[in-house]
Design an enzyme around this catalytic site. Structure first.
Site, PDB file in Angstrom:
ATOM      1  N   GLY A  24       0.828  -1.214   0.000  1.00 53.65           N
ATOM      2  CA  GLY A  24       0.000   0.000   0.000  1.00 53.65           C
ATOM      3  C   GLY A  24       0.861   1.263   0.000  1.00 53.65           C
ATOM      4  O   GLY A  24       0.678   2.166  -0.828  1.00 53.65           O
ATOM      5  N   LYS A  25       1.815   1.307   0.922  1.00 51.19           N
ATOM      6  CA  LYS A  25       2.655   2.512   1.004  1.00 51.19           C
ATOM      7  C   LYS A  25       3.614   2.575  -0.179  1.00 51.19           C
ATOM      8  O   LYS A  25       3.983   3.666  -0.624  1.00 51.19           O
ATOM      9  CB  LYS A  25       3.402   2.562   2.336  1.00 51.19           C
ATOM     10  CG  LYS A  25       2.465   2.671   3.523  1.00 51.19           C
ATOM     11  CD  LYS A  25       3.210   2.836   4.824  1.00 51.19           C
ATOM     12  CE  LYS A  25       2.272   2.652   6.010  1.00 51.19           C
ATOM     13  NZ  LYS A  25       1.821   1.244   6.203  1.00 51.19           N
ATOM     14  N   CYS A  71       2.340   0.135  12.970  1.00 58.61           N
ATOM     15  CA  CYS A  71       0.895   0.287  13.190  1.00 58.61           C
ATOM     16  C   CYS A  71       0.597  -0.229  14.589  1.00 58.61           C
ATOM     17  O   CYS A  71      -0.369  -0.943  14.827  1.00 58.61           O
ATOM     18  CB  CYS A  71       0.054  -0.392  12.122  1.00 58.61           C
ATOM     19  SG  CYS A  71       0.328  -2.139  11.969  1.00 58.61           S
TER      20      CYS A  71
HETATM   21  C1  LIG Z   1       3.656  -3.643   8.609  1.00 59.27           C
HETATM   22  S1  LIG Z   1       3.918  -4.673   7.249  1.00 59.27           S
HETATM   23  C2  LIG Z   1       4.258  -3.531   5.960  1.00 59.27           C
HETATM   24  C3  LIG Z   1       3.025  -2.906   5.339  1.00 59.27           C
HETATM   25  C4  LIG Z   1       3.321  -2.181   4.038  1.00 59.27           C
HETATM   26  N1  LIG Z   1       4.318  -1.156   4.210  1.00 59.27           N
HETATM   27  C5  LIG Z   1       2.086  -1.554   3.431  1.00 59.27           C
HETATM   28  O1  LIG Z   1       1.821  -0.374   3.632  1.00 59.27           O
HETATM   29  O2  LIG Z   1       1.353  -2.273   2.732  1.00 59.27           O
HETATM   30  C6  LIG Z   1       5.495  -5.360   7.589  1.00 59.27           C
HETATM   31  C7  LIG Z   1       6.013  -6.267   6.504  1.00 59.27           C
HETATM   32  O3  LIG Z   1       7.354  -6.635   6.851  1.00 59.27           O
HETATM   33  C8  LIG Z   1       7.590  -7.956   6.408  1.00 59.27           C
HETATM   34  N2  LIG Z   1       8.765  -8.448   7.142  1.00 59.27           N
HETATM   35  C9  LIG Z   1       8.804  -9.166   8.286  1.00 59.27           C
HETATM   36  N3  LIG Z   1      10.087  -9.396   8.637  1.00 59.27           N
HETATM   37  C10 LIG Z   1      10.859  -8.811   7.703  1.00 59.27           C
HETATM   38  C11 LIG Z   1      12.260  -8.716   7.493  1.00 59.27           C
HETATM   39  N4  LIG Z   1      13.119  -9.263   8.362  1.00 59.27           N
HETATM   40  N5  LIG Z   1      12.711  -8.059   6.408  1.00 59.27           N
HETATM   41  C12 LIG Z   1      11.843  -7.496   5.538  1.00 59.27           C
HETATM   42  N6  LIG Z   1      10.508  -7.554   5.673  1.00 59.27           N
HETATM   43  C13 LIG Z   1      10.024  -8.197   6.748  1.00 59.27           C
HETATM   44  C14 LIG Z   1       6.294  -8.666   6.679  1.00 59.27           C
HETATM   45  O4  LIG Z   1       6.182  -9.811   5.855  1.00 59.27           O
HETATM   46  C15 LIG Z   1       5.262  -7.586   6.338  1.00 59.27           C
HETATM   47  O5  LIG Z   1       4.860  -7.716   4.995  1.00 59.27           O
END
Ligand SMILES: C[S@@+](CC[C@H](N)C(=O)[O-])C[C@H]1O[C@@H](n2cnc3c(N)ncnc32)[C@H](O)[C@@H]1O
Length: 456
Positions: free
Chosen positions: A268-269, A385
């Site tokens: 999304g972002k 979030c």
């Molecule tokens: C809060 S969400 C991000 C939402 C996104 N920015 C949006 O607005 O749609 C966090 C994301 O980080 C990913 N994630 C988890 N551990 C991670 C890592 N070590 N490195 C990169 N991404 C990771 C998760 O799979 C998840 O998709």
């Protein structure tokens, strides 16, 4: 109208959420399609599913009294039928006899025949004898502490009640806790975004309060609008829009800047950053560790005529191989998600306090790795979030301590005020940090925390 079909769809999702750790928002559309529900019944199925999941803590306390046993001693399939029944009895206008009979039937079919049906029938009849206010008094009387009472009556785990209170107290707003807990239990209006420079807010839409890109539709089908605009209009929480804009608009953009979205899924972002990058002559890369979610990022940016390379790495490694390359990096880190409880009905029952230390360790490592990938003068936005102080001010304090005089915290509250189209109430934080904290009850957004860190 097929109330029965709507109940069946809701029950199917409830079972998958409690039995298989499924996500209601992903599963519900399939359950609705399988039952062949029209738009009205699909709305009812959504209300039954989300309402039951949100209020599960309260309903379980009521069921325990009515069944005279703790809910962990009830067959899980029967328990879900009871939860669905209690939701209809206490929080909807569905006729009592229909709510009871249907749930008894679900218990019979899924939980072990006539014995289960008799048990469900007895429990639901007991529940139906009292009104919701009286049931609230009864569960409140049984609470062992004030926080347990608040947790049971508002359907929040006690650790979340305490984390939210601490975060509000850090802004001198502890008195807002009841409003916040109430807002968590109300379905939010669907917020949309018109990607800046690529789509316009529709004439008949209601502009949102703060993000210049955000709006809500007056009824109608958002899917239609999304399809019609080729994805340049999308569903996105207004707080998420403010978070991405806080990074892209923190400082004037110089032509040719390089940006990175480090934890991008589902994108999304990323889509908003891509539109902003396109408008200002910047380049954007994205990264997401989970391949399926990386696929969603690619779909999300497909509507923006900008080439965005999406890698599928651990963000710490992705950042480490790009030392000193980027001007702006978004670290929208994995977190407890306790700021988005309105939209993720099962989320409050999934995470536990035991998850917090692992998450904060990862958040810190991601921010520090991102910082290494910045050029001098570059900016990291650290976004969660979750308003949990361990994930927000705790991680920030550790970042500031570790990076010491290499880092300068920018005034994220001033940036968000500048981005917002109307006055936005963002009190000072007790720890002196300049981060912006958004709230469902105050701003109508998810409780996003936004901090901006600049490399000297
Ligand atoms: C809060 S969400 C991000 C939402 C996104 N920015 C949006 O607005 O749609 C966090 C994301 O980080 C990913 N994630 C988890 N551990 C991670 C890592 N070590 N490195 C990169 N991404 C990771 C998760 O799979 C998840 O998709």
């Amino acid at each position: 109208m097929s109330v029965q079909g709507a109940r069946a769809a809701a029950y199917e999702v409830l079972r998958a959420v409690s039995g298989d750790e499924a996500y209601a928002n992903l599963l519900l559309p399939h359950a609705i399609a399988r039952q062949g529900l029209d738009a009205k019944d699909a709305g009812l199925a959504t209300e039954l599913t989300y309402g039951t999941l949100r209020r599960r803590g309260t309903y379980d306390a009521i069921i325990a009294i009515a069944a005279d046993r703790t809910v962990d001693r009830i067959d899980p399939a029967v328990l879900d039928a009871l939860r669905l029944g209690v939701h209809q009895l206490l929080s909807t206008r569905v006729a009592s006899h229909a709510a009871v009979n249907e749930s008894v039937e679900l218990a019979r079919r899924n939980g072990g025949g006539r014995g289960a049906a008799g048990f469900a029938n007895a429990v639901l009849r007991r529940v139906s004898r009292d009104n919701p206010g009286h049931w609230m008094e009864r569960i409140a009387e049984g609470a062992r502490s004030d926080d347990e009472r608040i947790g049971l009556t508002t359907s929040h785990p006690v650790w979340i009640v305490r984390a939210l209170r601490r975060a509000l107290t850090a802004e001198g707003r502890a008195d807002e806790l009841p409003g916040l807990l109430e807002a968590d239990n109300v379905a939010p209006r669907v917020a949309m975004i018109a990607l800046p420079g690529l789509a316009e807010v529709p004439d008949d839409a209601t502009p949102a309060r703060f993000a210049p890109t955000a709006f809500t539709t007056r009824g109608g089908d958002p899917e239609h609008l999304i399809r019609e605009t080729g994805g340049r209009v999308r569903v996105q929480d207004e707080g998420s829009q403010l978070a991405a804009l806080a990074l892209s608009r923190a400082l004037p953009v110089r032509e040719g800047e390089r940006w990175l979205d480090l934890c991008a899924g589902p994108g999304g972002k990323t889509a908003l950053l891509a539109a902003e990058a396109l408008a200002h002559g910047a380049r954007l890369d994205a990264n997401e560790i989970a391949p399926a979610r990386a696929g969603l990022v690619r779909q999300a940016v497909a509507s923006v005529p900008l080439e965005v390379e999406v890698s599928e790495e651990d963000g710490r490694e992705r950042a480490a191989r790009s030392a000193g390359e980027y001007d702006r990096i978004l670290v929208d880190a994995p977190c407890t998600g306790i700021g988005a409880l309105r939209r993720r009905p099962e989320a409050r029952w999934r995470k536990t306090p035991a998850d917090v230390p692992d998450l904060t360790a990862l958040q810190l490592e991601l921010v520090l790795a991102a910082f290494e990938a910045l050029k001098p003068g570059g900016v990291v936005a650290y976004v969660t979030c979750s308003p949990h102080l361990a994930e927000t001010s705790g991680v920030l304090a550790e970042v500031m301590r570790t990076l010491s005089d290499e880092v300068e915290e920018l005034d994220a509250r001033a940036v968000v005020r500048e981005v917002a189209v109307d006055d936005i109430d963002l009190p000072d934080q007790a720890d002196g940090s300049l981060r912006a904290q958004l709230w469902p009850h105050r701003h109508g957004t998810d409780a996003m925390s936004i901090a901006l860190l600049r490399k000297r």
